[in-house]
Every structure is written in C-alpha cells, then in structure tokens.
Design a protein around this motif. Structure first.
Motif, PDB file in Angstrom:
ATOM      1  N   UNK A 363      17.769 -50.822  45.213  1.00  0.00           N
ATOM      2  CA  UNK A 363      18.575 -51.984  45.603  1.00  0.00           C
ATOM      3  C   UNK A 363      19.745 -51.518  46.477  1.00  0.00           C
ATOM      4  N   UNK A 364      20.304 -52.426  47.286  1.00  0.00           N
ATOM      5  CA  UNK A 364      21.379 -52.023  48.196  1.00  0.00           C
ATOM      6  C   UNK A 364      22.632 -51.548  47.451  1.00  0.00           C
ATOM      7  N   UNK A 365      23.157 -50.422  47.914  1.00  0.00           N
ATOM      8  CA  UNK A 365      24.449 -49.948  47.424  1.00  0.00           C
ATOM      9  C   UNK A 365      25.119 -49.198  48.579  1.00  0.00           C
ATOM     10  N   UNK A 366      26.225 -48.514  48.271  1.00  0.00           N
ATOM     11  CA  UNK A 366      26.969 -47.833  49.335  1.00  0.00           C
ATOM     12  C   UNK A 366      28.229 -48.608  49.652  1.00  0.00           C
ATOM     13  N   UNK A 367      29.142 -47.972  50.393  1.00  0.00           N
ATOM     14  CA  UNK A 367      30.454 -48.570  50.671  1.00  0.00           C
ATOM     15  C   UNK A 367      30.420 -49.900  51.421  1.00  0.00           C
ATOM     16  N   UNK A 368      29.305 -50.214  52.104  1.00  0.00           N
ATOM     17  CA  UNK A 368      29.269 -51.489  52.844  1.00  0.00           C
ATOM     18  C   UNK A 368      28.827 -52.657  51.953  1.00  0.00           C
ATOM     19  N   UNK A 369      28.452 -52.345  50.719  1.00  0.00           N
ATOM     20  CA  UNK A 369      27.993 -53.395  49.800  1.00  0.00           C
ATOM     21  C   UNK A 369      29.142 -53.760  48.853  1.00  0.00           C
ATOM     22  N   UNK A 370      29.500 -55.041  48.833  1.00  0.00           N
ATOM     23  CA  UNK A 370      30.669 -55.453  48.046  1.00  0.00           C
ATOM     24  C   UNK A 370      30.273 -55.870  46.633  1.00  0.00           C
TER      25      UNK A 370
END
Ligand SMILES: *Cc1c(COP(=O)(O)O)cnc(C)c1O
Length: 405
Positions: A363-370
C-alpha cells in the motif's frame, strides 16, 4: 471524498473515486531539491561527471558508514552490482535464492550463465528458510543469496552456519535493507558482501544506482576494478571488466536523498503506525510488521489478505483500490519460479512462496503520503473487506453478464 455507504458507491461499480490525485507506491524520496542542484552545478563547474568523482566517493563513504562496513563500491544499478559480485567471487553453477523477490535477483545471475535455484520461504517471515536452503545445496552450488525481503532481516546467523558448513559463498540482496539492523547490527555487514539498490523507488534513490558493500578488501578491490573496464590502476586492464560505474549526477541525487533519510524513515514509521491503528482488528488482514527492537526503514507497507476469511482475493482488492485511484503493487507476485524463463526451464513447486505471493499487497506510504490519505485508503480497505463476499459476488455477476448476452 464521498463516504462509501453501500457497495454501489465503490468506484469499481460506478461510484466516484475516493482520490482526485492518484496515490502511488514508491514515489521517489528526493530530499532538498536546491541541495541537489548545488551538487550537480558543482560537478558541471568542475567538469567532473563520472569516473569515481568526489560525489560518488562521498556517497560510497556515507553508505559504508550507514551499513557499518569498510568498503563500498557504487554502481549504475543493483542488478549490475550483483553481477559484479558474481564475477569477482568467481561464482559458478547453482546459486540458491528465494523466488519471492524482484526478478532482478534471479536474472542478474542467469544473465551470466549461472543457474538460480529457487528455495521456499519460512511463511512467518517471507524470507528463505535456512533448513530448506541447506537441503537444496548440491556439489554445483557456489553461493547462497538470501533477500532481506521488505527490509526485514533474514535469519543471518543460520545462513552463516549453513554457508560455512558447506563451504559456499553467502551474499545478500539487500536492495530493501538500507538502514535496517539484525540483532542491532546494520544490514550491509552480513555474509561476504551485500548489495543495495538506489533505484528511484527505493528508500534512498540515485535515479538509478546500486552498491556492493563488504569488509573484504580484496573483493572490494576486484569489484572496483571490474566495474571500470577491469582497470585496477591507470588505464591498463588486468581482467575483462564492464562499465558499471555510478555517475556524478546519480551520486548527487543519492547524497541528497541520503540527507533526507532520517526524516524519510521517521515519516514512514508514522505512516506504519497510522496503518496499524486504522486497520486494527480487521479480520483476514495482517500488516507485515517490523521488530521494534531493530532499526527499520519502514519503506514497504505490506498487507496480507486472506481471501478465505475476507471473501475478497488480493487481486480484487487491488482492482477496487485502483479504481479509487490508489495504485498498489503486488510485491512480489508471482514468484520468480512462476515467471519465464524459469517456469518453463526448471519447473518447481514452492508451496509457501505460492501461498504468500497470492496474499501480499504493498500500500502507498512514504513522505508524500499524508495521514488523511492513509485514513481514506484504510476506509476503502475496511469497507471492501467487511463486505467481501458481496463485492466478489457483484464483480462475478458483472463478468457473467458480459459473457452471456
Ligand atoms: C529493486 C531490486 C533489485 C534491482 O535493483 P536495480 O537497482 O533496479 O537493478 C534487486 N533485488 C531486489 C530485491 C529489488 O527490490
């Protein structure tokens, strides 16, 4: 977003998407853009663009430090790094590796005429099972190449014992493992060498890039030579090499991305905690967790979907999320042994790998995901899994109505 009240509100059935802007897995962790351009400008001002320039050297030092090793040779990508390692260590015959990995692990060796031998995993960790590896060793085996899948360390002590007992080399594909530890020791220092990837989708990126890290001085020297046409000193080749160098532009990105590493990990960890709390208690879904006693980079947020419990297969959940503009990744499905050329040329059954590969979704994660993004993604996941049988039934009905006029 519009709240999903009944399953007709899901975008896959004609409702409006939960997201206006698409959410992705593996957005690049760029860091401070101005700093990146400063570095590139420095390289241009000094007209030093490649050939082991100061940026590549600084990048190597900092990667070696993070990995707790003495030597680091940066490369144009991790696939080439694996091949340099295979050549420098004079590997031959069979290489034992997991199937549940990115195909580059296998292709790198196969491209050199070596034979990947796929070994099953321990279903509780997703990493290769050392007992099965030991059973797979033959007189033709020259190396074991485990993968620290999703950044979770392999059973390093057991692999060290197996490799020593059978006198085979032990190298790790640590493409996911930068900044992680096993027993408090950094990934990078296990086996005779480890390989990192700095591809754009990895936790630290250099556009494309890789590195071999090792404490073995001779191995490091030989890799440094063969990644530069076999030039050990000056411009006379001492053996057949290749061009596997990292450029200064790539190193500038790598350094800038590394500058942001601590912050990236911090945000990944916060995202992981958010997913944990948002998805807590959801039957048939398990988040692949990280040992809090170790350092982890939390770069991959992996869930396992048990279709027998939820009534929804991972593939359908992936489709549901896609139509909501949430682009997930099936890391790593199918396993390499179910892909060509291995599937035709060396058919093998790996039950644990096949089972887990059916279940996993990144699933999407990382600093661009709020935090808000995660709340919305989890709302859709929960909504879908709680009505799993109904969602599956409705999709099947639609498929049937398309084939029967
Ligand atoms: C990304 C990846 C590779 C390949 O890395 P490149 O730098 O793209 O060549 C190899 N192994 C694993 C496990 C990976 O995830």
């Amino acid at each position: 977003m519009t709240m999903k009240r009944n399953i007709g509100d899901l975008a896959i059935f004609g409702g409006s998407s939960a997201f206006l802007q698409t959410l992705f897995v593996g957005r690049p962790n760029v860091g401070d853009r101005a700093r990146f351009f400063d570095r590139v400008n420095w390289a241009l001002d000094h007209q030093w663009l490649t050939n082991g320039g100061p940026l590549a050297r600084e990048f190597e030092q900092r990667v070696a430090e993070l990995a707790g090793v003495r030597y680091c040779v940066s490369t144009c990508n991790a696939t080439t790094a694996l091949q340099l390692l295979a050549r420098a260590a004079d590997l031959s015959g069979e290489i034992i590796m997991p199937s549940l990995t990115f195909p580059a692990t296998a292709h790198a060796f196969r491209w050199l005429g070596l034979t990947p031998v796929f070994c099953d995993i321990d279903p509780t960790t997703g990493c290769m099972d050392p007992a099965l590896v030991e059973a797979a060793i033959t007189p033709r085996t020259s190396a074991i190449v485990p993968v620290h899948l999703w950044g979770r360390p392999c059973a390093v002590d057991q692999f060290a014992k197996v490799a020593a007992a059978h006198d085979v080399k032990l190298f790790y594909d640590a493409a996911h493992g930068l900044g992680c530890t096993s027993g408090g020791l950094p990934i990078g220092g296990f086996g005779q060498a480890e390989v990192f990837s700095f591809h754009a989708t990895k936790v630290v990126n250099s556009f494309e890039g890789g590195a071999v890290v090792t404490d073995d001085e001779e191995l490091a020297k030989r890799i440094r030579a063969i990644h530069n046409f076999g030039f050990a000193q000056g411009r006379v080749s001492t053996e057949a090499g290749i061009n596997g160098k990292m450029t200064e532009a790539a190193a500038a990105m790598g350094l800038t991305s590394l500058d942001a590493f601590e912050e990236t990990v911090c945000q990944n960890k916060a995202n992981y905690d958010s997913y944990q709390s948002e998805l807590a208690g959801l039957a048939g879904l398990k988040i692949v967790d990280f040992n809090p006693a170790e350092r982890n980079n939390y770069h991959y947020l992996i869930v396992e979907i048990d279709a027998a419990v939820t009534g929804v297969h991972r593939d359908l959940l992936d489709d549901v999320l896609k139509s909501e503009k949430v682009m997930c990744q099936r890391y790593f499905s199918p396993g390499c042994h179910e892909m060509e050329p291995y599937r035709s040329e060396q058919p093998v059954t790996l039950p644990h790998t096949e089972q887990l590969a059916q279940k996993v979704l990144a699933l999407p994660t990382g600093p661009t995901v709020s935090r808000e993004d995660i709340r919305r993604v989890c709302d859709i996941v929960r909504f879908t899994l709680e009505r799993g049988h109904e969602v599956t039934h409705r999709v099947n009905e639609r498929v049937e109505s398309m084939v029967t006029p």
